[in-house]
Design a protein around this motif. Structure first.
Motif, PDB file in Angstrom:
ATOM      1  N   SER A  14      -8.986 -21.229 -15.220  1.00 18.19           N
ATOM      2  CA  SER A  14      -7.941 -20.969 -14.213  1.00 18.19           C
ATOM      3  C   SER A  14      -7.141 -19.723 -14.560  1.00 18.19           C
ATOM      4  N   LEU A  15      -6.858 -19.513 -15.853  1.00 15.65           N
ATOM      5  CA  LEU A  15      -6.133 -18.313 -16.257  1.00 15.65           C
ATOM      6  C   LEU A  15      -6.984 -17.068 -16.049  1.00 15.65           C
ATOM      7  N   ARG A  16      -8.258 -17.143 -16.373  1.00 10.46           N
ATOM      8  CA  ARG A  16      -9.141 -15.988 -16.180  1.00 10.46           C
ATOM      9  C   ARG A  16      -9.183 -15.593 -14.705  1.00 10.46           C
ATOM     10  N   TYR A  17      -9.306 -16.585 -13.861  1.00 10.90           N
ATOM     11  CA  TYR A  17      -9.405 -16.324 -12.424  1.00 10.90           C
ATOM     12  C   TYR A  17      -8.114 -15.689 -11.900  1.00 10.90           C
ATOM     13  N   LYS A  18      -6.980 -16.229 -12.348  1.00 10.56           N
ATOM     14  CA  LYS A  18      -5.671 -15.701 -11.926  1.00 10.56           C
ATOM     15  C   LYS A  18      -5.488 -14.267 -12.409  1.00 10.56           C
ATOM     16  N   ILE A  19      -5.879 -13.999 -13.644  1.00  9.39           N
ATOM     17  CA  ILE A  19      -5.726 -12.660 -14.220  1.00  9.39           C
ATOM     18  C   ILE A  19      -6.551 -11.637 -13.434  1.00  9.39           C
ATOM     19  N   LEU A  20      -7.774 -11.993 -13.079  1.00  4.37           N
ATOM     20  CA  LEU A  20      -8.627 -11.072 -12.320  1.00  4.37           C
ATOM     21  C   LEU A  20      -8.026 -10.771 -10.949  1.00  4.37           C
ATOM     22  N   LEU A  21      -7.438 -11.768 -10.314  1.00  5.58           N
ATOM     23  CA  LEU A  21      -6.784 -11.531  -9.024  1.00  5.58           C
ATOM     24  C   LEU A  21      -5.566 -10.630  -9.193  1.00  5.58           C
ATOM     25  N   ASP A  22      -4.792 -10.837 -10.267  1.00 10.02           N
ATOM     26  CA  ASP A  22      -3.636  -9.971 -10.548  1.00 10.02           C
ATOM     27  C   ASP A  22      -4.062  -8.511 -10.683  1.00 10.02           C
ATOM     28  N   VAL A  23      -5.148  -8.285 -11.432  1.00 11.45           N
ATOM     29  CA  VAL A  23      -5.623  -6.910 -11.647  1.00 11.45           C
ATOM     30  C   VAL A  23      -6.105  -6.307 -10.329  1.00 11.45           C
ATOM     31  N   ALA A  24      -6.745  -7.120  -9.499  1.00 16.32           N
ATOM     32  CA  ALA A  24      -7.197  -6.630  -8.195  1.00 16.32           C
ATOM     33  C   ALA A  24      -6.008  -6.188  -7.346  1.00 16.32           C
ATOM     34  N   PHE A  25      -4.911  -6.952  -7.371  1.00 15.17           N
ATOM     35  CA  PHE A  25      -3.707  -6.564  -6.635  1.00 15.17           C
ATOM     36  C   PHE A  25      -3.164  -5.231  -7.159  1.00 15.17           C
ATOM     37  N   ALA A  26      -3.149  -5.064  -8.473  1.00 17.84           N
ATOM     38  CA  ALA A  26      -2.636  -3.824  -9.070  1.00 17.84           C
ATOM     39  C   ALA A  26      -3.487  -2.631  -8.650  1.00 17.84           C
ATOM     40  N   ASN A  61       0.770 -13.571 -16.760  1.00 18.85           N
ATOM     41  CA  ASN A  61       0.570 -12.717 -15.591  1.00 18.85           C
ATOM     42  C   ASN A  61       0.013 -11.388 -16.076  1.00 18.85           C
ATOM     43  N   ALA A  62      -0.987 -10.866 -15.381  1.00 18.10           N
ATOM     44  CA  ALA A  62      -1.638  -9.634 -15.816  1.00 18.10           C
ATOM     45  C   ALA A  62      -0.859  -8.414 -15.349  1.00 18.10           C
ATOM     46  N   ARG A  63      -0.758  -7.430 -16.228  1.00 20.57           N
ATOM     47  CA  ARG A  63      -0.115  -6.156 -15.900  1.00 20.57           C
ATOM     48  C   ARG A  63      -1.074  -5.026 -16.324  1.00 20.57           C
ATOM     49  N   LEU A  64      -1.487  -4.229 -15.390  1.00 15.32           N
ATOM     50  CA  LEU A  64      -2.351  -3.100 -15.700  1.00 15.32           C
ATOM     51  C   LEU A  64      -1.532  -2.007 -16.358  1.00 15.32           C
ATOM     52  N   GLY A  65      -2.016  -1.495 -17.475  1.00 15.22           N
ATOM     53  CA  GLY A  65      -1.261  -0.492 -18.217  1.00 15.22           C
ATOM     54  C   GLY A  65      -2.126   0.683 -18.636  1.00 15.22           C
ATOM     55  N   ASP A  66      -1.603   1.493 -19.563  1.00 10.27           N
ATOM     56  CA  ASP A  66      -2.254   2.683 -20.114  1.00 10.27           C
ATOM     57  C   ASP A  66      -2.719   3.625 -19.017  1.00 10.27           C
ATOM     58  N   PHE A  67      -1.783   4.430 -18.534  1.00 10.43           N
ATOM     59  CA  PHE A  67      -2.088   5.386 -17.480  1.00 10.43           C
ATOM     60  C   PHE A  67      -2.313   6.788 -18.052  1.00 10.43           C
ATOM     61  N   GLY A  68      -2.773   6.849 -19.299  1.00 12.11           N
ATOM     62  CA  GLY A  68      -3.000   8.147 -19.933  1.00 12.11           C
ATOM     63  C   GLY A  68      -4.057   8.975 -19.249  1.00 12.11           C
ATOM     64  N   LEU A  69      -5.051   8.319 -18.616  1.00 14.21           N
ATOM     65  CA  LEU A  69      -6.102   9.049 -17.908  1.00 14.21           C
ATOM     66  C   LEU A  69      -5.894   9.059 -16.400  1.00 14.21           C
ATOM     67  N   ALA A  70      -4.905   8.298 -15.913  1.00 11.62           N
ATOM     68  CA  ALA A  70      -4.716   8.167 -14.462  1.00 11.62           C
ATOM     69  C   ALA A  70      -4.328   9.506 -13.844  1.00 11.62           C
ATOM     70  N   ARG A  71      -4.782   9.723 -12.631  1.00 12.52           N
ATOM     71  CA  ARG A  71      -4.443  10.936 -11.899  1.00 12.52           C
ATOM     72  C   ARG A  71      -4.225  10.590 -10.428  1.00 12.52           C
ATOM     73  N   THR A  72      -3.333  11.323  -9.785  1.00 14.68           N
ATOM     74  CA  THR A  72      -3.149  11.157  -8.343  1.00 14.68           C
ATOM     75  C   THR A  72      -4.128  12.068  -7.617  1.00 14.68           C
ATOM     76  N   LEU A  73      -4.534  11.640  -6.425  1.00 14.66           N
ATOM     77  CA  LEU A  73      -5.410  12.453  -5.592  1.00 14.66           C
ATOM     78  C   LEU A  73      -4.571  13.149  -4.540  1.00 14.66           C
ATOM     79  N   ASP A  74      -4.708  14.458  -4.437  1.00 20.69           N
ATOM     80  CA  ASP A  74      -3.971  15.210  -3.424  1.00 20.69           C
ATOM     81  C   ASP A  74      -4.385  14.756  -2.034  1.00 20.69           C
ATOM     82  N   ASN A  75      -3.554  15.071  -1.070  1.00 23.37           N
ATOM     83  CA  ASN A  75      -3.819  14.665   0.316  1.00 23.37           C
ATOM     84  C   ASN A  75      -5.221  15.055   0.749  1.00 23.37           C
ATOM     85  N   GLU A  76      -5.916  14.087   1.373  1.00 23.88           N
ATOM     86  CA  GLU A  76      -7.244  14.258   1.943  1.00 23.88           C
ATOM     87  C   GLU A  76      -8.327  14.447   0.885  1.00 23.88           C
TER      88      GLU A  76
END
Length: 670
Positions: free
Chosen positions: A456-468, A497-512
């Motif tokens: 049940s915890l695994r299932y909940k955690i995966l849904l949390d990450v999907a929301f993030a 509760n799952a929290r997605l972290g470590d945004f060291g590689l994350a990047r925003t995509l410019d418009n379009e």
């Protein structure tokens, strides 16, 4: 620490010591309050918070900074000091001064809505339903009623029919149609700018002259408070105002704000208030004599004290300025970032982590080491990420991570508390997650006291990450690709509760744009989508591929790169079991029979769909959430893993000339 900051700290220290002396001498004449950073311990004890306002990120968030009931629209909130002040009696009106640092930021398409107001109100009772143009003060039925007994200074960001523009300050009496309004553009101020700005505001009321004056200055912000924010000589608004009879004799000071069809972040970061204490009538003469005697003592003693302090402090300041090694341009960039990230002092982070001792190490990656820390005074636990690279690339990674995550607001993302830059040392401070990473709960050494996570915890955690992930791809005002989705970057709070972290590689995509190109594929082996190795581009689809790897490893209890069943990667083995109609044999053996077969088959099949070698075939995050929730079926997955073909579609003559670096073909083997 740059020279301006040392000068600020030195002058502030000198002034604070002198002020402390004068407060001791004159303490019976005024009531003083100083707030900021704000924290939950102030609720009820010092501040009365009326939803949807709350205290978060060290600030008064007067309107929600994360989705409530599915929206940020049409919300309002108030915050008051939880005690009343006597503002007038039969003989006189009290004077007061307040100053506050505010930050307004429109989060969708740079369209603001609606504004902030400094308010004097008659009670702490929950106000009538108020949102949109009414700024949390009144509503359509109550606006303008003299029984409201409200006086407010509004900072309005939306033009109504009765407003001069969408960027003005106004003096409101019992309603939002201001007695006096002043456009702020002529002073060079833009309240809700696309490049967020901090403004220092001074509201001064003279009870003898019955004059209200409002001053403003653009400010920078760091952990100790505003810098480069001296009160200007000219007020932006000045008006005659007789508070007697307009407001209740016993009234409350605070703030309110609202959102409408559009919404913005409305934050108060620092707040100081000083209110004159009205003397009892039968003691007024004695109190007045006493006041002037104390003032004389303050001046006689304070002047030499100030001179002595300046003499002692200036050599120290000059030495610190010479020793300062921080890049002033970088500091200026950091202090102007959107949102309200706090600047921490290096010394306090060093103390909090016991000098970054190995016993406090929480984890280590390519960007640096994460330490557990505690601020004793605030009893605040934190995770301190110390970047290991002091090169330009390290600074670039640091700024990229801070720029992105400090604007994100979602319950399934790790919350950023602040940052620190000290002589080339770069640190980010995050909310501490007591249960560590998901990785540590799936993979651990035998013989430890840990037990496998329940189904049940695994299932909940995966849904949390999907929301993030759906928030990053579809709900934030820019698309964000995480680029490093894996179990070790999924953190768990005290309630798992799952929290997605470590945004060291994350990047925003410019418009379009649909991809971010860096030339070299970023991420971790087993989680990287195959097309990334050819293009060096990250997309929402490549994030979905990484999420597919997480789905499989959480259900199977195996690393994505595990060599199992004759396959080089976990996905190949699961795909084989799927083709043989035995996919449930992939479920983690440690669970025994304690799992829901229907849910396990759903997640494993979804993991294969997300791991499809061809990016266009992978499901979108909105669909993935529906699948995990059980509201829509899993898409058809072929019985055999499809081959990876590049280009995925005919791209014309340029496709044949694409240069690809040599790749180990076993990476894609079944």
């Amino acid at each position: 620490m740059d020279s301006r900051r040392w000068l600020y700290l030195g002058s502030a220290t000198t002034f604070a010591i002198l002020q402390l002396f004068l407060v001791v001498v004159l303490s019976q004449e005024t009531q003083k309050y100083n707030f900021g950073p704000f924290n939950d311990s102030m609720i009820n004890r010092e501040l009365y918070v009326i939803p949807m306002a709350w205290l978060n990120f060290g600030a008064l968030q007067l309107s929600p900074d994360s989705v409530v009931d599915g929206t940020l629209r049409n919300k309002s909130g108030r915050v008051f000091i939880n005690k009343p002040f006597k503002l007038w009696d039969d003989t006189r009106i009290a004077s007061f001064n307040t100053s506050f640092l505010m930050n307004i930021y429109p989060v969708v398409n740079n369209t603001p809505g609606e504004g902030i107001a400094f308010i004097i109100g008659p009670s702490l009772s929950i106000p009538p339903l108020s949102y949109g143009q009414y700024l949390g003060l009144t509503n359509q039925l109550t606006d303008g009623n003299s029984s409201n007994q409200i006086v407010a200074v509004e900072f309005d960001t939306v033009k109504q029919d009765f407003d001069p523009d969408d960027n003005h300050v106004g003096l409101d009496i019992n309603g939002v149609v201001s007695k006096v309004t002043v456009p702020l553009s002529k002073f060079g101020f833009k309240l809700a700018a696309s490049n967020p700005r901090f403004y220092m505001v001074w509201v001064e009321y003279d009870g003898v002259k019955k004059e209200m004056e409002v001053y403003m200055a653009e400010s920078q912000y760091h952990y100790h408070g505003p810098i480069v924010a001296e009160k200007p000589s000219k007020a932006v608004l000045s008006s005659h105002l007789d508070l007697k009879g307009l407001v209740n004799d016993m009234s409350y000071f605070g703030f309110s704000a609202s959102t409408g069809n559009y919404f913005e972040l409305n934050a108060i970061v620092r707040w100081n208030l000083s209110v004159e204490v009205l003397p009892n009538n039968n003691m007024s003469s004695a109190r007045n004599d006493n006041y002037w005697w104390k003032t004389g003592v303050g001046v006689v003693v304070g002047a030499p004290l100030l001179a002595l302090l300046i003499t002692g402090v200036m050599p120290f300041l000059r030495r610190k300025i010479r020793e300062s090694g921080s890049d002033p341009k970088l500091l200026s960039t950091l202090r102007r970032l959107p949102g309200t990230p706090s600047e921490f002092r290096f010394r306090e982070l060093k103390i909090a982590t016991n000098n970054f001792h190995d016993s406090n190490k929480l984890g280590q990656g390519g960007f640096g080491i994460v330490y557990r820390g505690t601020l004793p005074k605030e009893k605040l636990q934190m995770a301190v990420k110390k970047f290991s690279r002091d090169s330009i690339k390290g600074i670039s990674d640091f700024l990229a991570e801070l720029t992105i995550i400090n604007r994100l607001r979602h319950k399934n993302l790790v919350r950023l508390l602040g940052w620190c830059h000290n002589k080339g040392t770069l640190l980010l401070v995050y909310e501490y997650m007591p249960n560590g990473s998901l990785d540590n709960h799936i993979f651990f050494e035998k013989g430890t006291t840990k037990t496998p996570l329940s189904w049940s915890l695994r299932y909940k955690i995966l849904l949390d990450v999907a929301f993030a992930l759906n928030y990053l791809h579809n709900e934030y005002d820019q698309k964000v690709v995480h680029r490093d989705l894996k179990a070790s970057n999924i953190m768990l709070d005290s309630d798992f509760n799952a929290r997605l972290g470590d945004f060291g590689l994350a990047r925003t995509l410019d418009n379009e744009k649909t991809s971010y190109a860096e030339g070299v594929p970023a991420g971790t082996r087993g989680y990287i989508a195959p097309e990334c190795l050819y293009t060096g581009k990250a997309t929402c689809e490549s994030d979905v591929y990484g999420f597919g790897a997480v789905l499989l490893e959480v259900v199977c209890g195996q690393r994505p790169w595990a060599k199992i069943g004759g396959h080089h990667f976990l996905v190949g083995w699961v795909w084989q079991l799927h083709g043989e109609g035995k996919i449930l044999e992939a479920v983690d053996l440690r669970l025994g029979n304690d799992f829901v077969a229907e849910e396990a088959e759903r997640i494993l099949t979804l993991g294969l769909a997300c791991s499809h070698p061809m990016a266009p075939v992978r499901p979108k995050m909105q669909t993935i959430i529906q699948i995990i929730s059980g509201s829509v079926p899993v898409p058809q997955v072929p019985p055999f893993k499809p081959p990876f073909v590049w280009p995925a579609v005919d791209q014309g003559p340029t496709a044949a000339t694409l240069e690809c670096s040599p790749i180990n073909t076993t990476f894609f083997a079944r």
